[in-house]
Design an enzyme around this catalytic site. Structure first.
Site, PDB file in Angstrom:
ATOM      1  N   SER A 138      28.901 -22.207  76.687  1.00 61.91           N
ATOM      2  CA  SER A 138      28.669 -23.643  76.561  1.00 61.91           C
ATOM      3  C   SER A 138      30.024 -24.340  76.591  1.00 61.91           C
ATOM      4  O   SER A 138      30.915 -24.008  75.812  1.00 61.91           O
ATOM      5  CB  SER A 138      27.948 -23.906  75.234  1.00 61.91           C
ATOM      6  N   LYS A 164      27.215 -23.626  80.994  1.00 70.83           N
ATOM      7  CA  LYS A 164      26.432 -24.787  80.516  1.00 70.83           C
ATOM      8  C   LYS A 164      27.400 -25.912  80.193  1.00 70.83           C
ATOM      9  O   LYS A 164      28.355 -25.715  79.424  1.00 70.83           O
ATOM     10  CB  LYS A 164      25.633 -24.384  79.280  1.00 70.83           C
ATOM     11  N   LEU A 165      27.174 -27.072  80.797  1.00 69.41           N
ATOM     12  CA  LEU A 165      28.009 -28.233  80.533  1.00 69.41           C
ATOM     13  C   LEU A 165      27.303 -29.148  79.546  1.00 69.41           C
ATOM     14  O   LEU A 165      26.136 -29.483  79.727  1.00 69.41           O
ATOM     15  CB  LEU A 165      28.275 -29.022  81.823  1.00 69.41           C
ATOM     16  N   LYS A 166      28.028 -29.577  78.530  1.00 68.30           N
ATOM     17  CA  LYS A 166      27.513 -30.603  77.639  1.00 68.30           C
ATOM     18  C   LYS A 166      27.611 -31.935  78.375  1.00 68.30           C
ATOM     19  O   LYS A 166      28.662 -32.226  78.992  1.00 68.30           O
ATOM     20  CB  LYS A 166      28.359 -30.652  76.367  1.00 68.30           C
ATOM     21  N   ASP A 191      23.318 -29.630  78.970  1.00 69.13           N
ATOM     22  CA  ASP A 191      22.696 -29.858  77.657  1.00 69.13           C
ATOM     23  C   ASP A 191      23.095 -31.239  77.158  1.00 69.13           C
ATOM     24  O   ASP A 191      24.282 -31.537  77.005  1.00 69.13           O
ATOM     25  CB  ASP A 191      23.184 -28.776  76.677  1.00 69.13           C
ATOM     26  N   ASN A 193      21.742 -32.706  74.201  1.00 71.68           N
ATOM     27  CA  ASN A 193      21.612 -32.884  72.746  1.00 71.68           C
ATOM     28  C   ASN A 193      21.042 -34.255  72.376  1.00 71.68           C
ATOM     29  O   ASN A 193      21.596 -34.965  71.532  1.00 71.68           O
ATOM     30  CB  ASN A 193      22.955 -32.654  72.039  1.00 71.68           C
ATOM     31  N   GLU A 216      18.714 -29.390  79.362  1.00 70.18           N
ATOM     32  CA  GLU A 216      18.338 -29.086  77.970  1.00 70.18           C
ATOM     33  C   GLU A 216      18.306 -30.349  77.121  1.00 70.18           C
ATOM     34  O   GLU A 216      19.288 -31.103  77.091  1.00 70.18           O
ATOM     35  CB  GLU A 216      19.368 -28.076  77.426  1.00 70.18           C
ATOM     36  N   ASP A 241      15.434 -27.631  73.053  1.00 70.09           N
ATOM     37  CA  ASP A 241      16.216 -26.981  71.995  1.00 70.09           C
ATOM     38  C   ASP A 241      15.793 -27.615  70.668  1.00 70.09           C
ATOM     39  O   ASP A 241      14.901 -27.096  69.990  1.00 70.09           O
ATOM     40  CB  ASP A 241      17.711 -27.169  72.309  1.00 70.09           C
ATOM     41  N   LYS A 265      16.848 -20.689  68.903  1.00 73.05           N
ATOM     42  CA  LYS A 265      17.921 -20.517  67.915  1.00 73.05           C
ATOM     43  C   LYS A 265      17.255 -20.173  66.598  1.00 73.05           C
ATOM     44  O   LYS A 265      16.534 -20.996  66.028  1.00 73.05           O
ATOM     45  CB  LYS A 265      18.690 -21.836  67.734  1.00 73.05           C
ATOM     46  N   GLY A 293      23.020 -20.944  70.657  1.00 78.00           N
ATOM     47  CA  GLY A 293      24.075 -20.590  69.718  1.00 78.00           C
ATOM     48  C   GLY A 293      24.500 -21.806  68.921  1.00 78.00           C
ATOM     49  O   GLY A 293      24.321 -22.945  69.368  1.00 78.00           O
TER      50      GLY A 293
HETATM   51  C1  NPQ Z   1      23.285 -26.558  71.480  1.00 78.05           C
HETATM   52  N1  NPQ Z   1      25.238 -25.153  70.762  1.00 78.05           N
HETATM   53  O1  NPQ Z   1      22.861 -25.770  72.286  1.00 78.05           O
HETATM   54  C2  NPQ Z   1      24.318 -26.184  70.422  1.00 78.05           C
HETATM   55  C3  NPQ Z   1      24.894 -27.349  69.806  1.00 78.05           C
HETATM   56  C4  NPQ Z   1      25.759 -27.138  68.638  1.00 78.05           C
HETATM   57  C5  NPQ Z   1      26.779 -23.650  71.835  1.00 78.05           C
HETATM   58  O2  NPQ Z   1      26.137 -25.672  72.756  1.00 78.05           O
HETATM   59  C6  NPQ Z   1      27.864 -26.720  64.142  1.00 78.05           C
HETATM   60  C7  NPQ Z   1      26.497 -26.655  63.922  1.00 78.05           C
HETATM   61  C8  NPQ Z   1      28.366 -26.836  65.380  1.00 78.05           C
HETATM   62  C9  NPQ Z   1      25.625 -26.745  64.985  1.00 78.05           C
HETATM   63  C10 NPQ Z   1      27.971 -27.075  67.764  1.00 78.05           C
HETATM   64  C11 NPQ Z   1      26.025 -24.925  71.837  1.00 78.05           C
HETATM   65  C12 NPQ Z   1      27.496 -26.924  66.466  1.00 78.05           C
HETATM   66  C13 NPQ Z   1      26.119 -26.885  66.263  1.00 78.05           C
HETATM   67  C14 NPQ Z   1      27.095 -27.172  68.818  1.00 78.05           C
HETATM   68  C15 NPQ Z   1      25.257 -26.992  67.358  1.00 78.05           C
HETATM   69  O3  NPQ Z   1      22.810 -27.671  71.468  1.00 78.05           O
HETATM   70 MG    MG Z   2      21.262 -27.394  72.921  1.00 84.12          MG
END
Ligand code: NPQ
Ligand code: MG
Length: 371
Positions: A138, A164-166, A191, A193, A216, A241, A265, A293
């Site tokens: 990620s 995976k790009l945020k 992703d 979020n 995502e 997610d 997750k 993750g």
């Molecule tokens: C996701 N993870 O898929 C999450 C978002 C994420 C690897 O992109 C602390 C607690 C830090 C929860 C960082 C990845 C975090 C967190 C990222 C969740 O959306």
């Molecule tokens: Mg996510």
């Protein structure tokens, strides 16, 4: 199993680089660890909760509080009946609403202790069918597109099998286009979020030009109907997610057409046993799953690898190597080999915290005796 006590520990582990998402920037992973001590074995669990309630409503201090006030006392009552095993933990905690990450840490620690006592691995207990799992990575939001291309080039050189790009409004179509132009036909996904609104459908449809594996969680956690409408208007598959908090939520999202892929997750859904139920629901519907993750230390990472070795995990997960996040992990580091990580084979999680590292990163520690 009979418990003698539970330790709640807060650690602060520096990240190798800041990790920026639409909900904030992390430079240190503040995490909550739970250690349950039984008469014959002890076990570890890691809560996915972050420093603030920005990915989900949970956060480390809230998780510690509900653990000490409500969850550990309920577990102690279960232990007193002499009936404690991992499958009884979630029912014994069900009167507490929500707080799934805190519950997951406790159930994981009990499961770890149970399995260590029996000499059985997490992978075997969960039903793993692979000894290694393919890994993705990620990639956080960066200050510029050239900086992003450098970061992605580094991860591809490391061997990651999927990028995976945020994304967020203002950082979506152009970075995706730049990565496609520079790196060609790599497995690529994005992703959000929850950073978009229903009215952004036409904007998000521009991503259809880039043949992404998935988009995502573009919309709010509670907006299943919005995701279903979006899914009908995009050719890019929608993956959920944040919305998938239980096996029931997964079944509902699939029935509604809100997603065609699911990110699992364990922390988000209350533990590895519920995570496996989500896997089973998705397999029954031919919905591919992959393991998400939350910047886990080696403890959470070990358990995630066991889960990701189940048969329905059809896409590479965010199960990256230790060095993606940490210069020094709490456990022996997980090292990428040909884009894969090995599934631990030892009893329980198959890893334990390195005592010196653990001491160094611990910022708070609380022992709750169980009589
Ligand atoms: C996701 N993870 O898929 C999450 C978002 C994420 C690897 O992109 C602390 C607690 C830090 C929860 C960082 C990845 C975090 C967190 C990222 C969740 O959306
Ligand atoms: Mg996510």
């Amino acid at each position: 199993m009979k418990l003698t006590g539970v330790e709640i520990r807060t650690v602060e582990v520096p990240l190798v680089a800041p990790f920026r998402t639409s909900f904030g920037t992390e430079t240190v992973r503040e995490a909550l660890l739970v250690r349950v001590v039984g008469e014959d074995a002890e076990g570890w669990g890691e809560s996915g909760a972050g420093t603030g309630p920005f990915y989900s409503s949970e956060y480390t201090h809230g998780a510690a509080d509900v653990l000490r006030r409500h969850l550990v006392p309920a577990l102690a009552a279960l232990s007193a009946t002499g009936e404690l095993d991992a499958h009884r933990v979630a029912p014994a905690l069900a009167h507490v609403k929500g707080h799934r990450m805190a519950k997951a840490a406790l159930e994981t620690a009990v499961l770890d202790a149970d399995l260590r006592g029996r000499g059985e691995s997490f992978a075997h207990a969960l039903g793993a069918v692979r000894t290694t799992v393919p890994c993705g990575v990620s990639v956080g939001i960066t200050e510029s597109i050239p900086a992003l291309l450098d970061v992605v080039a580094g991860y591809l050189a490391d061997g990651y099998l999927r990028i995976k790009l945020k994304i967020e409004p203002g950082w979506d179509v152009e970075p995706v286009r730049a990565v496609r132009e520079r790196f060609g036909d790599i497995p690529l996904q994005v992703d959000a979020n929850t950073a978009y609104r229903r009215g952004d459908v036409r904007h998000l449809a521009q991503l259809d030009a880039f043949d992404l594996l998935l988009l995502e969680q573009p919309l709010d956690e509670e907006d299943l109907l919005g995701h279903a409408e979006l899914a009908r208007q995009l050719s890019t598959p929608i993956c959920l997610d944040e919305s998938i908090v239980s096996a029931r939520a997964a079944a509902d999202a699939i029935a509604l057409g809100a997603c065609s892929i699911v990110n699992i997750k364990p922390g988000r859904v209350g533990g590895y046993l519920e995570a496996r139920r989500i896997h089973d629901v998705c397999v029954a519907h031919d919905v591919p799953v992959w393991c998400g993750g939350m910047l886990e230390t080696g403890l959470g990472r070990a358990a995630n690898l066991a889960l990701a070795a189940l048969p329905g995990f059809a896409l590479p997960g965010d199960t990256s190597a230790s060095e993606r996040y940490y210069a020094t992990d709490l456990t022996e580091p997980f090292v990428l080999q040909d884009g894969h990580l090995a599934v631990p084979t030892g009893p329980g999680l198959g890893v334990t915290p390195l005592p010196d590292v653990l001491d160094e990163v611990t910022v708070a520690r609380e022992w709750i005796p169980v009589h």
